[in-house]
Design a protein around this motif. Structure first.
Motif, PDB file in Angstrom:
ATOM      1  N   ALA A  12     -57.480  46.476 -39.794  1.00 47.28           N
ATOM      2  CA  ALA A  12     -58.458  45.895 -38.867  1.00 47.28           C
ATOM      3  C   ALA A  12     -59.535  45.157 -39.653  1.00 47.28           C
ATOM      4  N   LEU A  13     -59.980  45.753 -40.764  1.00 49.82           N
ATOM      5  CA  LEU A  13     -61.018  45.104 -41.569  1.00 49.82           C
ATOM      6  C   LEU A  13     -60.460  43.851 -42.263  1.00 49.82           C
ATOM      7  N   LEU A  14     -59.218  43.948 -42.774  1.00 47.40           N
ATOM      8  CA  LEU A  14     -58.595  42.774 -43.397  1.00 47.40           C
ATOM      9  C   LEU A  14     -58.449  41.648 -42.374  1.00 47.40           C
ATOM     10  N   ARG A  15     -58.098  42.034 -41.156  1.00 50.05           N
ATOM     11  CA  ARG A  15     -57.885  41.074 -40.075  1.00 50.05           C
ATOM     12  C   ARG A  15     -59.168  40.321 -39.740  1.00 50.05           C
ATOM     13  N   LEU A  16     -60.323  40.977 -39.967  1.00 49.50           N
ATOM     14  CA  LEU A  16     -61.613  40.353 -39.655  1.00 49.50           C
ATOM     15  C   LEU A  16     -62.230  39.670 -40.876  1.00 49.50           C
ATOM     16  N   SER A  17     -61.452  39.637 -41.978  1.00 50.23           N
ATOM     17  CA  SER A  17     -61.988  39.061 -43.217  1.00 50.23           C
ATOM     18  C   SER A  17     -62.233  37.557 -43.061  1.00 50.23           C
ATOM     19  N   HIS A  18     -63.100  37.024 -43.922  1.00 52.40           N
ATOM     20  CA  HIS A  18     -63.358  35.575 -43.887  1.00 52.40           C
ATOM     21  C   HIS A  18     -62.320  34.816 -44.689  1.00 52.40           C
ATOM     22  N   ASN A  19     -61.652  35.510 -45.608  1.00 53.73           N
ATOM     23  CA  ASN A  19     -60.641  34.871 -46.438  1.00 53.73           C
ATOM     24  C   ASN A  19     -59.360  34.657 -45.630  1.00 53.73           C
ATOM     25  N   ARG A  20     -58.895  33.404 -45.612  1.00 55.64           N
ATOM     26  CA  ARG A  20     -57.767  33.089 -44.733  1.00 55.64           C
ATOM     27  C   ARG A  20     -56.475  33.769 -45.171  1.00 55.64           C
ATOM     28  N   LEU A  21     -56.297  33.882 -46.493  1.00 59.73           N
ATOM     29  CA  LEU A  21     -55.069  34.509 -47.008  1.00 59.73           C
ATOM     30  C   LEU A  21     -54.999  35.972 -46.604  1.00 59.73           C
ATOM     31  N   ILE A  22     -56.125  36.679 -46.781  1.00 55.72           N
ATOM     32  CA  ILE A  22     -56.162  38.103 -46.433  1.00 55.72           C
ATOM     33  C   ILE A  22     -55.921  38.269 -44.937  1.00 55.72           C
ATOM     34  N   ARG A  23     -56.579  37.400 -44.151  1.00 54.49           N
ATOM     35  CA  ARG A  23     -56.438  37.487 -42.703  1.00 54.49           C
ATOM     36  C   ARG A  23     -54.979  37.231 -42.300  1.00 54.49           C
ATOM     37  N   GLY A  24     -54.384  36.221 -42.934  1.00 59.97           N
ATOM     38  CA  GLY A  24     -52.993  35.887 -42.620  1.00 59.97           C
ATOM     39  C   GLY A  24     -52.051  37.038 -42.956  1.00 59.97           C
ATOM     40  N   PHE A  25     -52.308  37.683 -44.078  1.00 57.20           N
ATOM     41  CA  PHE A  25     -51.480  38.827 -44.466  1.00 57.20           C
ATOM     42  C   PHE A  25     -51.577  39.926 -43.407  1.00 57.20           C
ATOM     43  N   ALA A  26     -52.821  40.209 -42.964  1.00 57.94           N
ATOM     44  CA  ALA A  26     -53.011  41.270 -41.972  1.00 57.94           C
ATOM     45  C   ALA A  26     -52.328  40.901 -40.657  1.00 57.94           C
ATOM     46  N   VAL A  27     -52.492  39.627 -40.216  1.00 58.73           N
ATOM     47  CA  VAL A  27     -51.862  39.207 -38.961  1.00 58.73           C
ATOM     48  C   VAL A  27     -50.347  39.337 -39.070  1.00 58.73           C
ATOM     49  N   GLY A  28     -49.795  38.918 -40.220  1.00 55.99           N
ATOM     50  CA  GLY A  28     -48.351  39.002 -40.423  1.00 55.99           C
ATOM     51  C   GLY A  28     -47.855  40.432 -40.325  1.00 55.99           C
ATOM     52  N   PHE A  29     -48.534  41.328 -41.016  1.00 51.29           N
ATOM     53  CA  PHE A  29     -48.130  42.738 -40.967  1.00 51.29           C
ATOM     54  C   PHE A  29     -48.170  43.256 -39.534  1.00 51.29           C
ATOM     55  N   ILE A  30     -49.283  42.960 -38.837  1.00 48.01           N
ATOM     56  CA  ILE A  30     -49.456  43.511 -37.486  1.00 48.01           C
ATOM     57  C   ILE A  30     -48.369  42.977 -36.556  1.00 48.01           C
ATOM     58  N   GLU A  31     -48.106  41.659 -36.632  1.00 48.25           N
ATOM     59  CA  GLU A  31     -47.107  41.088 -35.718  1.00 48.25           C
ATOM     60  C   GLU A  31     -45.710  41.633 -35.990  1.00 48.25           C
ATOM     61  N   VAL A  32     -45.364  41.745 -37.275  1.00 53.60           N
ATOM     62  CA  VAL A  32     -44.022  42.235 -37.603  1.00 53.60           C
ATOM     63  C   VAL A  32     -43.876  43.699 -37.192  1.00 53.60           C
ATOM     64  N   ALA A  33     -44.875  44.538 -37.557  1.00 54.98           N
ATOM     65  CA  ALA A  33     -44.742  45.965 -37.272  1.00 54.98           C
ATOM     66  C   ALA A  33     -44.761  46.239 -35.778  1.00 54.98           C
ATOM     67  N   ARG A  34     -45.503  45.417 -35.015  1.00 53.68           N
ATOM     68  CA  ARG A  34     -45.521  45.633 -33.567  1.00 53.68           C
ATOM     69  C   ARG A  34     -44.303  45.037 -32.887  1.00 53.68           C
ATOM     70  N   GLY A  35     -43.695  44.029 -33.518  1.00 53.17           N
ATOM     71  CA  GLY A  35     -42.556  43.372 -32.890  1.00 53.17           C
ATOM     72  C   GLY A  35     -41.238  44.109 -33.100  1.00 53.17           C
ATOM     73  N   LEU A  36     -41.208  45.008 -34.106  1.00 49.96           N
ATOM     74  CA  LEU A  36     -39.969  45.724 -34.384  1.00 49.96           C
ATOM     75  C   LEU A  36     -39.880  46.985 -33.534  1.00 49.96           C
ATOM     76  N   PRO A  37     -38.695  47.308 -33.026  1.00 46.25           N
ATOM     77  CA  PRO A  37     -38.524  48.616 -32.371  1.00 46.25           C
ATOM     78  C   PRO A  37     -38.775  49.727 -33.384  1.00 46.25           C
ATOM     79  N   ILE A  38     -39.297  50.864 -32.901  1.00 43.74           N
ATOM     80  CA  ILE A  38     -39.639  51.943 -33.826  1.00 43.74           C
ATOM     81  C   ILE A  38     -38.412  52.446 -34.573  1.00 43.74           C
ATOM     82  N   VAL A  39     -37.273  52.486 -33.873  1.00 42.38           N
ATOM     83  CA  VAL A  39     -36.053  52.942 -34.551  1.00 42.38           C
ATOM     84  C   VAL A  39     -35.760  52.054 -35.758  1.00 42.38           C
TER      85      VAL A  39
END
Lengths: 227, 221
Positions: A45-72
């Motif tokens: 959450a803190l990385l996602r709110l960072s001012h650095n675009r690379l850090i923010r992009g990394f956090a968004v990528g992780f969140i989208e992938v982990a939420r988009g995958l079925p838990i199995v």
């Protein structure tokens, strides 16, 4: 016709202690992965709110992938993929229990990161500006001003996530963790009583999740931010 | 053979094999979605009923199905129903299980949607001589649809992801094919990563759509 009361009268004294014993494993998985999810989720959450675009992009990528995958799929990837990608390392410590809590924890981190972010963003920007103008560092203002107030907003969705997590631990049986669901399967097929055993297991899961959902309802009434 | 060599030699074979699971995955998702939409509406109307018995039935239904794992519900249906004299096929068990489970979630979405419409709308419709059923169908639900569209899209995403557990009752969808491939080739890393990518190709665009619908709804309010 199936006589459930008679089946239970005959077998409950054997089934129940064993199932309750394995419910402890279920609760242990839920507790450990909840802890991982809160810590890693806050970090993202803190990385996602960072001012650095690379850090923010990394956090968004992780969140989208982990939420988009079925838990199995998350569980299978976390448990089976790393040992095969890096076969040279020693993986004996990486048990099915570890795989389960890391998998559920990372999936939960993505969910909680969004919950934390919306809680933090819901606070008026002025709170942070006031804290900083009083001479606090950004970290201090986050720790002492923003997070304590955000807690009130995020507590009900976090508790809702905990309910979902408790139910999702049943999926760990699919990677072979010996928890409630896996034990239920072995009892059900050993004793040829699938209906009776799985209904009993449903009741046990319900008994674990219902107090949590009562707590959520209480909090939603109690913590509702009054304006 | 390291991971990259496996991907180079077998990647295409894995990809095409797993793509063959889409029809079954989508069939389970669509059928249980329709099932959940219909049963969910019935449960929601019972939940909002003036009479106590349907209301209590709906509350117990929602609490029970939301309080127990979908996997347990699937097992009760697939392995338990033969005990009471009915043997469902894996596909039937999957859509009934995910459908009944989803109905509990859909019921809450419908309820929130219906309750978001001002009471005056119902009163006006009734005073025009409509029956409660017609008022619900022509006045309340069409307006509630606007509020309900983003959560329904989110529900569809959850449902699509939940189809990945139905291999446990023997439906041959993407995950079942992935497990078969791993048994055949032992290349779990490549197979499960490709399977994950297949899900992401659908779930991420759907999540973006849901977020856009939500923004539009907020702008409209």
């Amino acid at each position: 016709m199936l006589q459930l009361p008679e089946i239970y009268a005959e077998n409950l004294h054997r089934w129940l202690p064993e199932l309750l014993y394995y419910s402890l494993t279920t609760l242990k998985i839920a507790a450990v992965s909840f802890f991982i999810a809160v810590v890693v989720g806050l970090l993202f959450a803190l990385l996602r709110l960072s001012h650095n675009r690379l850090i923010r992009g990394f956090a968004v990528g992780f969140i989208e992938v982990a939420r988009g995958l079925p838990i199995v799929v998350v569980l299978y990837i976390v448990y089976f993929v790393p040992p095969q990608l890096f076969p040279g390392l020693n993986w004996s410590w990486f048990t099915d229990f570890t795989g389960a809590v890391v998998g559920l924890g990372l999936h939960g981190a993505a969910i909680l990161a969004e919950v934390f972010r919306s809680g933090i963003e819901a606070l008026h920007k002025g709170q942070r500006e006031a804290a900083i103008s009083l001479g606090m560092t950004p970290a201090q203002s986050m720790a002492y001003i923003i997070l304590p107030q955000a807690t009130r907003i995020i507590l009900p969705p976090v508790a809702n996530y905990a309910i979902g997590l408790l139910k999702d631990t049943s999926l760990c049986s699919l990677i072979g963790v010996n928890e409630l669901m896996n034990d239920a399967k072995s009892i059900a097929f050993a004793d040829y009583q699938p209906m009776a055993v799985f209904v009993l297991v449903a009741v046990i899961y319900f008994a674990m999740s219902f107090p949590l959902s009562m707590a959520v309802r209480y909090m939603e009434g109690r913590l509702a931010v009054s304006r | 053979m390291n991971f990259f060599q496996v991907m180079e030699q077998k990647g295409w074979y894995f990809f095409t094999t797993l793509m063959g699971g889409w029809p079954e995955t989508l069939a389970v998702a669509v059928c249980s979605f329709v099932f959940a939409m219909v049963i969910g509406l019935v449960i929601a109307l019972m939940r909002l009923s003036r009479w106590r018995i349907p209301r209590w039935f709906a509350i117990s239904y929602i609490e029970f199905f939301r309080g127990t794992p979908a996997l347990v519900q699937l097992f009760v249906i697939y392995f338990g129903f033969p005990d009471i004299g009915f043997q469902p096929s894996p596909f039937q068990a999957a859509i009934v299980g995910l459908g009944l489970n989803g109905a509990a979630y859909m019921a809450e979405i419908y309820r929130a949607g219906i309750e978001s419409i001002h009471r005056g709308q119902m009163e006006a419709a009734l005073s025009l001589g409509m029956t409660p059923a017609r008022a619900m169908q022509h006045i309340i639900l069409p307006q509630a649809m606007r509020t309900m569209l983003p959560p329904i899209t989110n529900f569809a995403i959850v449902l699509l992801k939940d189809t990945s557990i139905v291999f446990a009752v023997g439906v041959v969808e993407i995950m079942a094919l992935a497990r078969n491939l791993v048994t055949e080739t032992l290349q779990s890393a490549a197979v499960y990563l490709i399977a994950g990518a297949l899900y992401l190709c659908v779930t991420i665009p759907m999540a973006r759509l849901a977020a856009r619908l939500e923004r539009q709804r907020q702008a409209w309010q």
